[in-house]
Design a protein around this motif. Structure first.
Motif, PDB file in Angstrom:
ATOM      1  N   UNK A   1      12.867  -6.119  -2.529  1.00  0.00           N
ATOM      2  CA  UNK A   1      13.651  -4.898  -2.689  1.00  0.00           C
ATOM      3  C   UNK A   1      12.857  -3.761  -2.068  1.00  0.00           C
ATOM      4  N   UNK A   2      13.401  -3.156  -1.051  1.00  0.00           N
ATOM      5  CA  UNK A   2      12.700  -2.074  -0.358  1.00  0.00           C
ATOM      6  C   UNK A   2      13.334  -0.736  -0.712  1.00  0.00           C
ATOM      7  N   UNK A   3      12.460   0.250  -0.969  1.00  0.00           N
ATOM      8  CA  UNK A   3      12.872   1.640  -1.067  1.00  0.00           C
ATOM      9  C   UNK A   3      12.027   2.413  -0.058  1.00  0.00           C
ATOM     10  N   UNK A   4      12.131   3.724  -0.049  1.00  0.00           N
ATOM     11  CA  UNK A   4      11.410   4.502   0.959  1.00  0.00           C
ATOM     12  C   UNK A   4       9.908   4.332   0.847  1.00  0.00           C
ATOM     13  N   UNK A   5       9.369   4.126  -0.378  1.00  0.00           N
ATOM     14  CA  UNK A   5       7.915   4.025  -0.501  1.00  0.00           C
ATOM     15  C   UNK A   5       7.444   2.809  -1.287  1.00  0.00           C
ATOM     16  N   UNK A   6       8.227   2.306  -2.218  1.00  0.00           N
ATOM     17  CA  UNK A   6       7.810   1.155  -3.010  1.00  0.00           C
ATOM     18  C   UNK A   6       8.612  -0.084  -2.632  1.00  0.00           C
TER      19      UNK A   6
ATOM     20  N   UNK B   1       2.781   9.817  -6.188  1.00  0.00           N
ATOM     21  CA  UNK B   1       3.253   9.246  -4.928  1.00  0.00           C
ATOM     22  C   UNK B   1       3.864  10.314  -4.043  1.00  0.00           C
ATOM     23  N   UNK B   2       3.655  10.149  -2.735  1.00  0.00           N
ATOM     24  CA  UNK B   2       4.261  11.081  -1.780  1.00  0.00           C
ATOM     25  C   UNK B   2       5.776  11.077  -1.901  1.00  0.00           C
TER      26      UNK B   2
ATOM     27  N   UNK C   1       0.855  -1.179   0.000  1.00  0.00           N
ATOM     28  CA  UNK C   1       0.000   0.000   0.000  1.00  0.00           C
ATOM     29  C   UNK C   1       0.892   1.231   0.000  1.00  0.00           C
ATOM     30  N   UNK C   2       0.672   2.123  -0.968  1.00  0.00           N
ATOM     31  CA  UNK C   2       1.434   3.368  -1.028  1.00  0.00           C
ATOM     32  C   UNK C   2       0.458   4.537  -1.054  1.00  0.00           C
ATOM     33  N   UNK C   3       0.884   5.657  -0.518  1.00  0.00           N
ATOM     34  CA  UNK C   3       0.005   6.818  -0.382  1.00  0.00           C
ATOM     35  C   UNK C   3       0.428   7.926  -1.337  1.00  0.00           C
ATOM     36  N   UNK C   4      -0.556   8.738  -1.689  1.00  0.00           N
ATOM     37  CA  UNK C   4      -0.272   9.852  -2.577  1.00  0.00           C
ATOM     38  C   UNK C   4      -1.518  10.664  -2.846  1.00  0.00           C
TER      39      UNK C   4
END
Length: 341
Positions: free
Chosen positions: A300-305, A247-248, A235-238
């Motif tokens: 693979x993790x990034x700050x939002x995805x 995306x935020x 779940x990603x917010x924006x």
């Protein structure tokens, strides 16, 4: 508060545990309670069963007020993580124990035990000792033990979590039979169990209901982080755009599923395996923050995805924390909608 004419209606209030939850279950409905550890799931089940007695809690079953009744007079059947059968009694005597304790004669109790064992597919185990049963067999006997008392409500507290994968299918089949015709509360951490058994999902967090709805709706379009994790989605917010979501964390994802006017806060649900990872291409660069093994893949993790890729892909791209990548998702893999609350 007016109680419903049929089914289960409970408001569970426990200030010491920070719980204030209202749940309603129809007369032939199974509701799955899900949430992180400490969310209040077991408090709800134990209050309905009469094992916890909160002065501010109310429990009504088919219009009857159960809150002041002791556990043995509530007609609740509880199936927990472990069978906990009496080791000195045969399978039949274990299942007959409830009816006997409720006043049934020996012949009647054994008849009800035989009927319950047949119902869950273990009729041939009646003369066996509990120590000779497999985990799946023992749990089906525990289900039969609950059914032999003819419960008005069935409470399932992680009933397959202690079993191996091969045994879970048989036990789920027995539970599907057991839940028919009575209100059922199911506590589970297994989305497959929710799909197989439940009609609705209620998501708890910090002692409150934060999301609820039909199983398919919650799993396909989760509105809270835990529901997304439970369903295997990210779940990603924006902010809603004409094409999808801005995306935020920067960048935009196009979506073929969007119903929110541009400018409103939204969330996007997507499966990590749908995210494509590359070192080149258009779009904003994202810094890899962590790599984690996950079910034969690499998360693979990034700050939002987040993305799930094969080990071969991770090696070919030279992925490591600190590396800049670009992530893309096909529009038909992105669902955009308004968040909970």
């Amino acid at each position: 508060m007016t109680s419903p004419a049929a089914g289960l209606h409970a408001r569970v209030v426990d200030p010491s545990r920070g719980v204030d939850v209202t749940v309603t279950v129809g007369p032939d409905e199974c509701v799955a309670l899900v949430g992180p550890n400490g969310a209040g799931k077991s408090t709800v089940v134990e209050t309905v069963a009469g094992l916890l007695r909160g002065t501010d809690s109310t429990v009504h079953l088919d219009g009857r007020d159960l809150a002041r009744l002791p556990a043995h007079r509530r007609r609740t059947g509880l199936v927990a993580q472990r069978a906990d059968l009496f080791p000195h009694l045969s399978v039949t005597d274990n299942v007959a124990f409830g009816p006997r304790a409720a006043g049934a004669g020996g012949r009647e109790a054994r008849h009800r035990a035989a009927t319950a064992l047949a119902l869950v597919g273990v009729a041939g185990l009646g003369d066996r000792a509990p120590a000779t049963l497999s985990g799946g067999q023992a749990q089906r006997v525990a289900i039969a033990r609950a059914l032999a008392t003819d419960p008005a409500v069935l409470l399932l507290d992680e009933p397959t979590s202690a079993l191996d994968l091969d045994a879970r299918a048989d036990v789920r089949e027995a539970l599907a039979t057991a839940r028919t015709g009575r209100p059922t509360l199911l506590v589970t951490h297994d989305p497959l169990e929710a799909v197989a058994l439940a009609d609705r999902v209620v998501v708890l967090q910090d002692g409150r209901v934060v999301e609820q709805g039909p199983v398919e709706a919650v799993l396909r379009h989760p509105r809270t982080p835990f529901a997304a994790s439970f369903s295997g989605l990210a779940l990603v917010r924006g902010t809603a755009t004409a094409a999808g979501i801005a995306l935020d964390g920067g960048g935009e994802l196009a979506s073929s599923t969007r119903t929110v006017p541009p400018g409103r806060p939204v969330v996007a649900a997507l499966h990590p395996t749908a995210v494509r990872v590359g070192r080149d291409g258009t779009g904003p660069g994202r810094t890899v923050t962590a790599l984690e093994p996950r079910d034969g893949l690499v998360r693979v993790r990034t700050a939002d995805l987040v993305a799930d890729v094969t080990v071969a892909t991770a090696a070919a791209l030279g992925l490591a924390p600190g590396i800049t990548v670009r992530m893309t998702v096909a529009p038909d893999e992105v669902a955009v909608y308004e968040p909970a609350g």
